[in-house]
Design a protein around this motif. Structure first.
Motif, PDB file in Angstrom:
ATOM      1  N   VAL A  39       0.808  -1.228   0.000  1.00  0.00           N
ATOM      2  CA  VAL A  39       0.000   0.000   0.000  1.00  0.00           C
ATOM      3  C   VAL A  39       0.840   1.276   0.000  1.00  0.00           C
ATOM      4  N   ASP A  40       2.113   1.202   0.342  1.00  0.00           N
ATOM      5  CA  ASP A  40       2.996   2.372   0.285  1.00  0.00           C
ATOM      6  C   ASP A  40       3.940   2.321  -0.907  1.00  0.00           C
ATOM      7  N   ASP A  41       3.747   1.364  -1.800  1.00  0.00           N
ATOM      8  CA  ASP A  41       4.749   1.068  -2.822  1.00  0.00           C
ATOM      9  C   ASP A  41       4.317   1.467  -4.227  1.00  0.00           C
ATOM     10  N   LEU A  42       5.317   1.620  -5.084  1.00  0.00           N
ATOM     11  CA  LEU A  42       5.119   1.957  -6.493  1.00  0.00           C
ATOM     12  C   LEU A  42       5.409   0.734  -7.349  1.00  0.00           C
ATOM     13  N   LEU A  43       4.513   0.438  -8.288  1.00  0.00           N
ATOM     14  CA  LEU A  43       4.738  -0.629  -9.250  1.00  0.00           C
ATOM     15  C   LEU A  43       4.977  -0.017 -10.622  1.00  0.00           C
ATOM     16  N   ILE A  44       6.096  -0.370 -11.227  1.00  0.00           N
ATOM     17  CA  ILE A  44       6.376  -0.012 -12.620  1.00  0.00           C
ATOM     18  C   ILE A  44       5.989  -1.212 -13.477  1.00  0.00           C
ATOM     19  N   LEU A  45       5.004  -1.037 -14.321  1.00  0.00           N
ATOM     20  CA  LEU A  45       4.486  -2.109 -15.180  1.00  0.00           C
ATOM     21  C   LEU A  45       4.854  -1.774 -16.619  1.00  0.00           C
ATOM     22  N   ALA A  46       5.850  -2.482 -17.142  1.00  0.00           N
ATOM     23  CA  ALA A  46       6.458  -2.118 -18.422  1.00  0.00           C
ATOM     24  C   ALA A  46       5.847  -2.854 -19.612  1.00  0.00           C
ATOM     25  N   GLY A  47       4.511  -2.846 -19.689  1.00  0.00           N
ATOM     26  CA  GLY A  47       3.832  -3.242 -20.913  1.00  0.00           C
ATOM     27  C   GLY A  47       3.477  -4.706 -21.074  1.00  0.00           C
ATOM     28  N   ASP A  48       2.627  -4.923 -22.081  1.00  0.00           N
ATOM     29  CA  ASP A  48       2.093  -6.233 -22.478  1.00  0.00           C
ATOM     30  C   ASP A  48       1.239  -6.860 -21.372  1.00  0.00           C
ATOM     31  N   VAL A  49       0.079  -6.233 -21.168  1.00  0.00           N
ATOM     32  CA  VAL A  49      -0.946  -6.800 -20.287  1.00  0.00           C
ATOM     33  C   VAL A  49      -1.919  -7.618 -21.119  1.00  0.00           C
ATOM     34  N   SER A  50      -2.587  -6.964 -22.079  1.00  0.00           N
ATOM     35  CA  SER A  50      -3.522  -7.672 -22.961  1.00  0.00           C
ATOM     36  C   SER A  50      -4.034  -6.709 -24.023  1.00  0.00           C
ATOM     37  N   HIS A  51      -4.370  -7.255 -25.198  1.00  0.00           N
ATOM     38  CA  HIS A  51      -5.008  -6.427 -26.226  1.00  0.00           C
ATOM     39  C   HIS A  51      -6.515  -6.336 -26.002  1.00  0.00           C
ATOM     40  N   LYS A  52      -7.033  -7.126 -25.055  1.00  0.00           N
ATOM     41  CA  LYS A  52      -8.461  -7.110 -24.756  1.00  0.00           C
ATOM     42  C   LYS A  52      -8.730  -6.093 -23.654  1.00  0.00           C
ATOM     43  N   ARG A  53      -9.612  -5.158 -23.951  1.00  0.00           N
ATOM     44  CA  ARG A  53      -9.831  -4.052 -23.023  1.00  0.00           C
ATOM     45  C   ARG A  53     -10.329  -4.534 -21.666  1.00  0.00           C
ATOM     46  N   ALA A  64      -3.877  -1.536  -9.151  1.00  0.00           N
ATOM     47  CA  ALA A  64      -4.054  -0.216  -8.544  1.00  0.00           C
ATOM     48  C   ALA A  64      -4.673  -0.311  -7.152  1.00  0.00           C
ATOM     49  N   GLN A  65      -5.430  -1.375  -6.898  1.00  0.00           N
ATOM     50  CA  GLN A  65      -6.021  -1.584  -5.580  1.00  0.00           C
ATOM     51  C   GLN A  65      -4.996  -2.078  -4.558  1.00  0.00           C
ATOM     52  N   ARG A  66      -3.853  -2.538  -5.035  1.00  0.00           N
ATOM     53  CA  ARG A  66      -2.860  -3.128  -4.154  1.00  0.00           C
ATOM     54  C   ARG A  66      -1.646  -2.235  -3.928  1.00  0.00           C
ATOM     55  N   PHE A  67      -1.361  -1.332  -4.875  1.00  0.00           N
ATOM     56  CA  PHE A  67      -0.188  -0.471  -4.792  1.00  0.00           C
ATOM     57  C   PHE A  67      -0.594   0.981  -4.583  1.00  0.00           C
ATOM     58  N   ARG A  68       0.291   1.730  -3.953  1.00  0.00           N
ATOM     59  CA  ARG A  68       0.059   3.170  -3.796  1.00  0.00           C
ATOM     60  C   ARG A  68      -0.089   3.821  -5.163  1.00  0.00           C
ATOM     61  N   GLN A  69       0.756   3.383  -6.114  1.00  0.00           N
ATOM     62  CA  GLN A  69       0.674   3.918  -7.467  1.00  0.00           C
ATOM     63  C   GLN A  69       1.186   2.880  -8.450  1.00  0.00           C
ATOM     64  N   VAL A 111       6.069  10.251 -12.800  1.00  0.00           N
ATOM     65  CA  VAL A 111       5.782  10.103 -11.370  1.00  0.00           C
ATOM     66  C   VAL A 111       6.882  10.791 -10.573  1.00  0.00           C
ATOM     67  N   ARG A 112       6.470  11.629  -9.628  1.00  0.00           N
ATOM     68  CA  ARG A 112       7.409  12.277  -8.710  1.00  0.00           C
ATOM     69  C   ARG A 112       6.971  11.994  -7.277  1.00  0.00           C
ATOM     70  N   LEU A 117      12.153  10.543  -9.229  1.00  0.00           N
ATOM     71  CA  LEU A 117      11.570  10.882 -10.521  1.00  0.00           C
ATOM     72  C   LEU A 117      11.557   9.626 -11.382  1.00  0.00           C
ATOM     73  N   VAL A 118      10.363   9.233 -11.852  1.00  0.00           N
ATOM     74  CA  VAL A 118      10.231   8.068 -12.729  1.00  0.00           C
ATOM     75  C   VAL A 118       9.602   8.536 -14.042  1.00  0.00           C
ATOM     76  N   VAL A 119      10.312   8.325 -15.135  1.00  0.00           N
ATOM     77  CA  VAL A 119       9.896   8.869 -16.423  1.00  0.00           C
ATOM     78  C   VAL A 119       9.584   7.729 -17.399  1.00  0.00           C
ATOM     79  N   PRO A 120       8.318   7.625 -17.847  1.00  0.00           N
ATOM     80  CA  PRO A 120       7.974   6.626 -18.864  1.00  0.00           C
ATOM     81  C   PRO A 120       8.423   7.091 -20.243  1.00  0.00           C
TER      82      PRO A 120
END
Length: 265
Positions: A39-53, A64-69, A111-112, A117-120
């Protein structure tokens, strides 16, 4: 989330990519993650989840329910439009993905947090790693599953996303991390990868990303796409790939979250 300081709380920064939530075991793994541990942590998710919305929505919402951001950078699979009605191109799909991410509580923006500083960095392959051969042109799914505006070549796609990237002044940030789905340099492919698989080199990434990330002088760059987990330092930057991969990929992927750094706020 900008400027949160003075509370003396630890924020761990986790990296993950290529979750491929189309596979039921992969989505089940997302849902079994603790709702209290991050709940206090940041997750960087670097792509390829799914093409299905609907699967993208489900996965990003759960994270998003598990991480601060959650900072999300779309991958090539996320921009597939195969079978989608009404017919759209992959640039329009990108905007849909951005909208979905926001609705789910994730972000695709810088994200700051205090001195962090985290830059996509968005991107695509442009054949700066090599020209595709006949076998790759026939077999690479992106060529059938993505659709681009009339006249667009791969170089145009890479240039389009490059122009969307914002490279901010990083003078005040002591901890700088950059993120892309695609590889910023071809020497991130380990020597153990066979010549048979090196036919994929042209579609792995672009040197444009390396040029942009070097402007920020990050200590860490997180990437995905190759499905080869590693952490390696090259010219002062630690490059980290923590791909979840398909259920069958157990030798080159770890199937777990990896904490790459810690910050305080």
């Amino acid at each position: 989330m900008d400027g949160l300081t003075g509370h003396n709380r630890r924020m761990r920064i986790f990296a993950l990519s290529d979750i491929h939530a189309d596979y039921q075991p992969n989505m089940a793994w997302v849902h079994q993650l603790s709702r209290g541990e991050y709940v206090d942590d940041l997750l960087i998710l670097a792509g390829d989840v799914s093409h299905k919305r609907e699967l993208l929505d489900e996965c990003l919402t759960a994270l998003a329910q598990r991480f601060r951001q959650v900072l999300f950078v779309p991958g090539n699979h996320d921009l597939w439009v195969i079978g989608q009605t009404p017919a759209i191109d992959s640039l329009e799909k990108f905007e849909q993905v951005r909208h979905t991410a926001i609705q789910c509580g994730a972000t695709m923006d810088i994200v700051r947090h205090g001195q962090l500083l985290v830059v996509p960095l968005l991107g695509w392959y442009d054949y700066s790693f090599g020209e595709p051969g006949r076998e790759l042109l026939r077999g690479w799914t992106d060529y059938r599953a993505c659709r681009w505006p009339t006249g667009f070549q791969m170089e145009d796609v890479a240039a389009y996303f490059e122009k969307l990237n914002v490279v901010p002044s990083a003078d005040s940030a002591r901890m700088r991390i950059t993120v892309s789905h695609f590889l910023p340099r071809i020497d991130l492919i380990p020597s153990f990868v066979s010549a048979r698989h090196r036919i994929l080199d042209p579609v792995l990434g672009t040197t444009r990303l390396e040029k942009q990330l070097r402007q920020l002088d990050p200590s860490i760059h997180v990437y995905g796409h190759s499905h080869i987990n590693q952490s390696v330092e090259l010219e002062g930057v630690r490059y980290v790939n923590n791909a979840f991969g398909t259920p069958q990929e157990t030798r080159i992927t770890a199937k777990q979250l990896v904490c790459i750094e810690e910050a305080w706020f």
